[in-house]
Write an enzyme that holds these catalytic residues in place. Structure first.
Site, mmCIF file in Angstrom:
data_model
loop_
_atom_site.group_PDB
_atom_site.id
_atom_site.type_symbol
_atom_site.label_atom_id
_atom_site.label_comp_id
_atom_site.label_asym_id
_atom_site.label_seq_id
_atom_site.Cartn_x
_atom_site.Cartn_y
_atom_site.Cartn_z
ATOM 1 N N THR A 76 -5.613 -3.780 -2.048
ATOM 2 C CA THR A 76 -5.147 -4.189 -3.720
ATOM 3 C C THR A 76 -5.652 -2.354 -4.288
ATOM 4 O O THR A 76 -6.718 -2.380 -4.270
ATOM 5 C CB THR A 76 -6.035 -5.167 -4.343
ATOM 6 O OG1 THR A 76 -4.810 -6.361 -4.012
ATOM 7 C CG2 THR A 76 -4.505 -4.794 -5.447
ATOM 8 N N VAL A 77 -5.124 -2.075 -5.136
ATOM 9 C CA VAL A 77 -4.746 -0.706 -5.385
ATOM 10 C C VAL A 77 -5.125 -0.450 -7.447
ATOM 11 O O VAL A 77 -4.368 -1.934 -8.048
ATOM 12 C CB VAL A 77 -4.217 0.338 -5.091
ATOM 13 C CG1 VAL A 77 -4.089 1.545 -5.729
ATOM 14 C CG2 VAL A 77 -3.786 0.149 -4.085
ATOM 15 N N ASP A 97 1.121 6.652 10.973
ATOM 16 C CA ASP A 97 1.971 6.406 10.323
ATOM 17 C C ASP A 97 3.178 7.178 9.296
ATOM 18 O O ASP A 97 3.393 6.388 8.249
ATOM 19 C CB ASP A 97 1.663 4.471 9.703
ATOM 20 C CG ASP A 97 2.279 3.534 8.713
ATOM 21 O OD1 ASP A 97 3.255 3.611 9.320
ATOM 22 O OD2 ASP A 97 1.570 3.063 8.569
#
Length: 520
Positions: free
Chosen positions: A33-34, A148
């Site tokens: 979570t940021v 990625d």
């Protein structure tokens, strides 16, 4: 923010300590979570990416999280999200609590931009590719492979500067993989053929992924789609990409074709070679061939251009609104206001006045009309975003010579505000043309030989990683969408992860893989 949320935030703040003050959540990723936070030591806004508690005791996820911080901590580039700090502390229950502190980027992820805009004008798409290639060149010089590269991990600031984020699965080119042998990590829609088969990855693998992004920006679609991650990966291994629209220049099509070659030895070797090639195409030249002297010299980072400024105008900061409206930045409260609302009000008033005048002229209110008049309904649909698209109201001014059955003819249409949204390009069926790539060898049914397939495939379909879903101007620190958002995407504000591909971790056995391939 309710009491439970307040308590959770307070507990998290106690673990983080006094150096950083949490504000609100700006992004979510598959494993983190940021938060937007204040760096009290350096007096700046930062993105704090916190590993979710359920993953802190998982060795693999903890290793990835540590790897993200360590891989990015020594990379310094205008086109890579900066990592400031990494800490691990023990919580009261004895579990490991981890967080990364990243540059907070106000802007938007490329994934969100493409979802809204569709294809980008060629000059903007090439600008994005060149900036991203310069970021990759720095990463590759550090001996790393990102693994990625995708729109959700590419953040664009309000100034049009692109930043790469989310190093969660980056690795040293010569190191052992983070996961067990035969397992693939990446995002299927952008994975290189060698990565899809579990083979050694190199900087050329990142070049392929960026080539897929370039194809998507120019064509408005990805080269390969399918009903599962595995079917898409098999297409990357076996199939040639469809022809790009003929509206794309021959030079740009050739550039993408080289980047998407199946054999990594025939692609541009790294971000530096790709940056040099993109620069040549932007000047109207054909792309130089891989490994030639023209692409081996060190590429010079491009100065901000008109297209870069335009890219910043197209990027629209997307903000994750905190639960408590009292902490919203003042600038966000202004987003719904502007000339557009004024024109809407003026149009409605004009229509009303026009209707009254017309009614008086035709005797609707005088009682001597034998006909029942049904006033025309004006419908106005308003969407409170910067790219508001509304139905044009029909204004009915009084006719010069009214009749018993007046038919108002609109003679004025309110001026529309310019919007950065462009029309979706008309699909043009490209004429067949030669490609520089011979047909790939496949086994019956289009499946790769058994020897080329990994034991299992594990797809991390997080299009944005964990991004900081940021405030207006965010590249996100979703636009740090991981760093989402920052490292993972400082995305829409570091939330590099709000993208169409956000998702599931898929582990598939060889039997399942064969079944999927056989049913296609």
């Amino acid at each position: 923010m309710n009491t439970a949320d307040d308590n959770a935030k307070q507990r998290l703040q106690e673990l983080i300590g006094p150096d950083y003050t949490l504000q609100w959540i700006v992004g979510h990723g598959g494993m983190s979570t940021v938060w937007l936070a204040d760096d009290n030591v350096n007096d700046r806004e930062v993105a704090v990416k916190v590993l979710r508690p359920e993953f802190s005791d998982n060795t693999e996820f903890l290793s990835r999280f540590r790897n993200e911080a360590r891989a990015a901590e020594n990379i310094h580039s205008e086109h890579v999200v900066t990592t400031y700090d990494y800490r691990e502390v023990a919580d009261p229950a004895g579990h490991t609590f981890c967080f990364i502190v990243l540059e907070y980027i106000r802007g938007e992820s490329l994934a969100d931009m493409l979802e809204r805009e569709g294809a980008l004008p060629e000059e903007l798409a090439l600008d994005v590719m060149e900036q991203a290639a310069h970021g990759l060149s720095v990463i590759h010089r550090m001996g790393l492979v990102h693994r990625d590269i995708k729109p959700g991990n590419m953040l664009i600031t309000a100034n049009g500067i692109l930043k790469i984020t989310d190093f969660g699965i980056a690795k040293a080119a010569a190191s052992v993989p983070l996961t067990r042998t035969g397992m693939v990590v990446g995002t299927a829609q952008y994975v290189s053929p060698e990565q899809a088969q579990g083979h050694q990855v190199t900087p050329a693998s990142d070049v392929y992924s960026l080539g897929v992004v370039g194809y998507e920006m120019l064509s408005g679609r990805r080269p390969f789609t399918g009903d599962s991650s595995v079917s898409v990966a098999i297409a990357h291994i076996n199939e040639a990409p469809p022809q790009m629209p003929t509206s794309v220049s021959a030079q740009a099509r050739e550039l993408i074709g080289i980047a998407l070659r199946k054999d990594p030895a025939r692609r541009f070797a790294d971000g530096n070679e790709l940056a040099r090639a993109v620069s040549a195409v932007r000047l109207g030249n054909r792309p130089p061939q891989p490994h030639s002297p023209a692409v081996q010299a060190t590429a010079v980072a491009p100065s901000p251009s008109a297209s870069t400024a335009m890219l910043g105008q197209v990027a629209r900061p997307t903000t994750s609104v905190p639960a408590s409206p009292t902490v919203l930045p003042e600038r966000q409260e202004k987003r719904g206001s502007g000339v557009g609302l004024g024109l809407l009000i003026a149009a409605v008033i004009a229509a009303v006045i026009g209707g009254i005048i017309w009614a008086g002229a035709t005797g609707v209110f005088s009682g001597d009309s034998e006909e029942t008049t049904t006033p025309e309904t004006i419908t106005q649909t308003v969407t409170p975003t910067e790219t508001t698209t509304s139905e044009e109201p029909t204004l009915a001014p009084p006719p010069v010579q009214p009749t018993r059955q007046p038919v108002p003819t609109p003679d004025e249409t309110p001026t529309r505000l310019p919007t950065t949204t462009q029309e979706s390009p008309t699909r043009v069926s490209p004429t067949p043309e030669e490609t520089d790539e011979p047909g790939e060898q496949t086994t019956p049914g289009g499946q790769p030989p058994l020897s080329t397939l990994p034991t299992s495939l594990g797809w991390q379909n997080n299009q944005g990683g964990t991004g900081n879903q940021g405030n207006p101007n965010t590249t996100g620190n979703p636009a740090n969408p991981g760093t989402p958002g920052t490292t993972g995407g400082n995305g829409t504000g570091n939330a590099g992860g709000n993208s169409p591909d956000a998702a599931d971790e898929l582990l598939m056995s060889l039997d399942e893989l064969m079944n999927v391939g056989g049913n296609q």
